[in-house]
Design a protein around this motif. Sequence first.
Motif: not given
Length: 185
Positions: A107-127
């Motif tokens: 999950q840490q690898n995915l978290s890094a990709v998301v933080r770096q903006g290299r992943f699909a934009p989230a539909d929600y940002q909640l809590s």
Amino acid sequence: MSKKPFLVGRQEFAALYGVKATQVTQWVGRGVLGYEHAVIVSGSPYWLLSFAQGYGQAQPRPKELDRRVLHQLVAAQEPGVWASSVKEVPPLLGLQETTQLFGLSSQQNLSAVVRQGRFAPADYQLSGSPLWLLDTLIEAAPDLRAKSRSVMWAIVPQIEAALRQGRYDGPGSSIVPRGLAAKAV
């Protein structure tokens, strides 16, 4: 594309009533707030906004809803729909479910990709957490594959099917007790 229902996590629920998120946790602990109007994603509850907005008036000691916060939440989630049942919520994924959907080892690898903006934009940002509709990730997979040199971004068919059929029971599908509650189990 799936319809995106208006939702709130603990922080947003608390903001609707001008309390801290820990108060929402206490309401749950005392049994005055349950999960029957929530979907569990990555081990956290996300309640229907339609339920959350009426929660305060349904209490023995009514709580005042902050309508300004309500309007901000709706505006931030547009275009959205008012769902009256969790059965109307399409498959929703957080980092834990997304890790499984793509068969990733961490999950840490995915978290890094998301933080770096290299992943699909989230539909929600909640809590503080990104959440995606399953269809968003299915549609994004070919583009993710095309841009990646090291990750295959291949959908695991069994995980996709379980999510679509509402029978996913992998990581993130339930709330894991923490703290004193964990010791009591």
